[in-house]
Scaffold this motif. Sequence first.
Motif, PDB file in Angstrom:
ATOM      1  N   PRO A  33       0.707  -1.351  -0.081  1.00  0.00           N
ATOM      2  CA  PRO A  33       0.049   0.034  -0.032  1.00  0.00           C
ATOM      3  C   PRO A  33       0.831   1.148   0.084  1.00  0.00           C
ATOM      4  N   PHE A  34       2.170   1.088  -0.439  1.00  0.00           N
ATOM      5  CA  PHE A  34       2.904   2.416  -0.346  1.00  0.00           C
ATOM      6  C   PHE A  34       3.706   2.288  -1.659  1.00  0.00           C
ATOM      7  N   ALA A  35       4.524   3.416  -1.887  1.00  0.00           N
ATOM      8  CA  ALA A  35       5.327   3.662  -3.078  1.00  0.00           C
ATOM      9  C   ALA A  35       6.340   2.577  -3.221  1.00  0.00           C
ATOM     10  N   GLY A  37      10.158   1.248  -3.863  1.00  0.00           N
ATOM     11  CA  GLY A  37      11.334   2.028  -3.214  1.00  0.00           C
ATOM     12  C   GLY A  37      11.340   2.317  -1.846  1.00  0.00           C
ATOM     13  N   GLY A  38      10.253   2.266  -1.234  1.00  0.00           N
ATOM     14  CA  GLY A  38      10.140   2.318   0.317  1.00  0.00           C
ATOM     15  C   GLY A  38      10.433   1.155   1.221  1.00  0.00           C
ATOM     16  N   PRO A  39      10.117   1.174   2.511  1.00  0.00           N
ATOM     17  CA  PRO A  39      10.588  -0.001   3.377  1.00  0.00           C
ATOM     18  C   PRO A  39       9.782  -1.122   3.100  1.00  0.00           C
ATOM     19  N   SER A  40       8.365  -0.772   3.056  1.00  0.00           N
ATOM     20  CA  SER A  40       7.551  -1.850   2.688  1.00  0.00           C
ATOM     21  C   SER A  40       7.833  -2.661   1.402  1.00  0.00           C
ATOM     22  N   ASP A  41       7.798  -1.781   0.395  1.00  0.00           N
ATOM     23  CA  ASP A  41       8.152  -2.341  -0.863  1.00  0.00           C
ATOM     24  C   ASP A  41       9.250  -3.184  -0.985  1.00  0.00           C
ATOM     25  N   GLY A  89       1.297  -5.225   4.987  1.00  0.00           N
ATOM     26  CA  GLY A  89       1.016  -3.929   5.630  1.00  0.00           C
ATOM     27  C   GLY A  89       1.938  -4.077   7.002  1.00  0.00           C
ATOM     28  N   HIS A  90       1.440  -3.031   8.039  1.00  0.00           N
ATOM     29  CA  HIS A  90       1.952  -2.968   9.257  1.00  0.00           C
ATOM     30  C   HIS A  90       0.975  -2.430  10.282  1.00  0.00           C
ATOM     31  N   LEU A  91       1.549  -1.956  11.161  1.00  0.00           N
ATOM     32  CA  LEU A  91       0.997  -1.335  12.523  1.00  0.00           C
ATOM     33  C   LEU A  91      -0.100  -0.065  11.758  1.00  0.00           C
ATOM     34  N   THR A 153       5.888  12.318   5.538  1.00  0.00           N
ATOM     35  CA  THR A 153       5.163  11.102   6.234  1.00  0.00           C
ATOM     36  C   THR A 153       4.679  10.229   4.933  1.00  0.00           C
ATOM     37  N   ALA A 154       4.180   9.204   5.258  1.00  0.00           N
ATOM     38  CA  ALA A 154       3.696   8.383   4.079  1.00  0.00           C
ATOM     39  C   ALA A 154       1.943   8.599   4.249  1.00  0.00           C
ATOM     40  N   GLY A 155       1.599   9.579   4.667  1.00  0.00           N
ATOM     41  CA  GLY A 155       0.364   9.586   4.975  1.00  0.00           C
ATOM     42  C   GLY A 155      -0.376   9.502   6.287  1.00  0.00           C
ATOM     43  N   GLY A 157      -1.795   8.118   9.447  1.00  0.00           N
ATOM     44  CA  GLY A 157      -2.007   6.895   9.947  1.00  0.00           C
ATOM     45  C   GLY A 157      -0.732   5.737   9.556  1.00  0.00           C
ATOM     46  N   SER A 158       0.035   6.303   8.632  1.00  0.00           N
ATOM     47  CA  SER A 158       1.408   5.559   8.376  1.00  0.00           C
ATOM     48  C   SER A 158       2.450   5.785   9.455  1.00  0.00           C
ATOM     49  N   GLY A 159       3.133   4.567   9.215  1.00  0.00           N
ATOM     50  CA  GLY A 159       4.115   4.425  10.297  1.00  0.00           C
ATOM     51  C   GLY A 159       4.903   5.920  10.766  1.00  0.00           C
ATOM     52  N   SER A 160       5.361   6.472   9.618  1.00  0.00           N
ATOM     53  CA  SER A 160       6.017   7.726   9.950  1.00  0.00           C
ATOM     54  C   SER A 160       5.360   8.707  10.466  1.00  0.00           C
ATOM     55  N   HIS A 161       3.862   8.795  10.055  1.00  0.00           N
ATOM     56  CA  HIS A 161       3.068   9.717  10.661  1.00  0.00           C
ATOM     57  C   HIS A 161       2.815   9.532  12.223  1.00  0.00           C
ATOM     58  N   ARG A 181       3.449   9.409  -1.027  1.00  0.00           N
ATOM     59  CA  ARG A 181       2.689   8.136  -1.103  1.00  0.00           C
ATOM     60  C   ARG A 181       3.551   7.130  -0.675  1.00  0.00           C
ATOM     61  N   GLY A 182       4.683   7.373   0.091  1.00  0.00           N
ATOM     62  CA  GLY A 182       5.514   6.533   0.788  1.00  0.00           C
ATOM     63  C   GLY A 182       6.683   7.332   1.198  1.00  0.00           C
ATOM     64  N   THR A 183       7.355   6.508   2.207  1.00  0.00           N
ATOM     65  CA  THR A 183       8.494   7.213   2.574  1.00  0.00           C
ATOM     66  C   THR A 183       9.692   6.684   1.725  1.00  0.00           C
ATOM     67  N   GLY A 184       9.736   6.029   0.661  1.00  0.00           N
ATOM     68  CA  GLY A 184      10.713   6.137  -0.428  1.00  0.00           C
ATOM     69  C   GLY A 184      10.633   7.340  -0.794  1.00  0.00           C
ATOM     70  N   ASP A 200      11.444   7.934  10.544  1.00  0.00           N
ATOM     71  CA  ASP A 200      11.428   6.820   9.382  1.00  0.00           C
ATOM     72  C   ASP A 200      11.585   5.382  10.102  1.00  0.00           C
ATOM     73  N   GLN A 201      11.328   4.540   9.390  1.00  0.00           N
ATOM     74  CA  GLN A 201      11.685   3.004   9.671  1.00  0.00           C
ATOM     75  C   GLN A 201      13.021   3.002   9.202  1.00  0.00           C
ATOM     76  N   ALA A 202      13.770   2.476  10.458  1.00  0.00           N
ATOM     77  CA  ALA A 202      15.436   2.433  10.248  1.00  0.00           C
ATOM     78  C   ALA A 202      15.684   1.524   8.865  1.00  0.00           C
TER      79      ALA A 202
HETATM   80  C1  MLT Z   1       6.606   2.805   3.164  1.00  0.00           C
HETATM   81  O1  MLT Z   1       6.779   1.681   2.710  1.00  0.00           O
HETATM   82  O2  MLT Z   1       6.491   3.744   2.666  1.00  0.00           O
HETATM   83  C2  MLT Z   1       5.993   2.675   4.784  1.00  0.00           C
HETATM   84  O3  MLT Z   1       5.896   1.676   5.234  1.00  0.00           O
HETATM   85  C3  MLT Z   1       5.245   4.097   5.114  1.00  0.00           C
HETATM   86  C4  MLT Z   1       5.169   4.300   6.495  1.00  0.00           C
HETATM   87  O4  MLT Z   1       4.482   3.658   7.215  1.00  0.00           O
HETATM   88  O5  MLT Z   1       5.867   5.315   6.908  1.00  0.00           O
END
Ligand code: MLT
Length: 322
Positions: A33-35, A37-41, A89-91, A153-155, A157-161, A181-184, A200-202
């Motif tokens: 659900p994120f762009a 190049g980011g951590p989830s991707d 997904g995540h938290l 942030t990634a929006g 409710g996202s982790g970074s938010h 659209r993501g932390t990427g 940010d996610q480490a």
């Molecule tokens: C991402 O992949 O962009 C992250 O998981 C976004 C976030 O939750 O901060």
Amino acid sequence: MRTLLLAALLTATGVAGAVAQTYPTKPITIVVPFAAGGPSDAMARILGDRMKATLGQTFVIENATGAGGSIGVGRAVRAAPDGYTVSFGHLGTHVANQAIYPLPYDMLTDLDPVVLLPSNPMVVVSRNSLPAKSLQELIAWLKANPDKATAGTAGAGSGSHIGGVYMQNLTGLRLQFVPYRGTGPALTDLVAGQIDIIVDQASNSMQQIRTGNIRPYAITDRKRLSAAPDIPTVDEAGLPGFYMTLWNGLWVPKGTPKEAITRLNAAVVEALGDPAVKQRLVDLGLEIPERDQLTPEALAVWHKAEAAKWWPIIKAANIKPE
Ligand code: MLT
């Protein structure tokens, strides 16, 4: 009547048997659900590549972004429950968003759990040009620039938010959140000095920290990261108690055949047991769950407990959807 029942039973067991024997027979889509190049991707791609070896089918990553990840989760919830669509997904996406957005689905009942995935603490990072060398100096600078200092942030409710709101609540800061659209993509702008900070996610910031393109201040955990032992913890850096670990997971649409869930779960367990995959994940600052935590049932229990813990906190924070 008995013949009909028998026929139905045979068909059902036939289908289940067929799924058990043949699944998967075509590529499987992981909805991230994120762009890209980011951590989830990144985690979905690392696991998908290794799961292909186990299940003999390609894993296609579909980045369905927007609304703090709730768009992508909705896409997975509405998919056919046939084992060929998986929700990453995540938290944030599978807990927090239910307390923020008027969602047309229920995270605890419209998705079936597959497996808990690696987690990572957050790291407070800034652009290199920001005039602060410690977390205390950063907080002072942010306080001196209320409503001007920007946090990517990634929006909502996202982790970074959630990390940013949590830091605000602990320090009395007033940050201007800039949703991506993501932390990427947010990280790209941080490196370019377009925004000031990210919580940010480490795993997302690790590479840019190592190459010195951004400045880290603290890890939101009680212990330092083995992947980055030079970065102090929040306790050491003077913001005690700012603990946050972002856990991840895989789910499928409700009603997906149990055999498909079992095979997907086994493929993830095998991937997480692969030394090369493990090393890549640990190098990014990710922590792999214990073996007994890698069952669908364990994710179901964890997910419910996290919802019960975070929903009141998120509701009290009165976070508005974007
Ligand atoms: C991402 O992949 O962009 C992250 O998981 C976004 C976030 O939750 O901060």
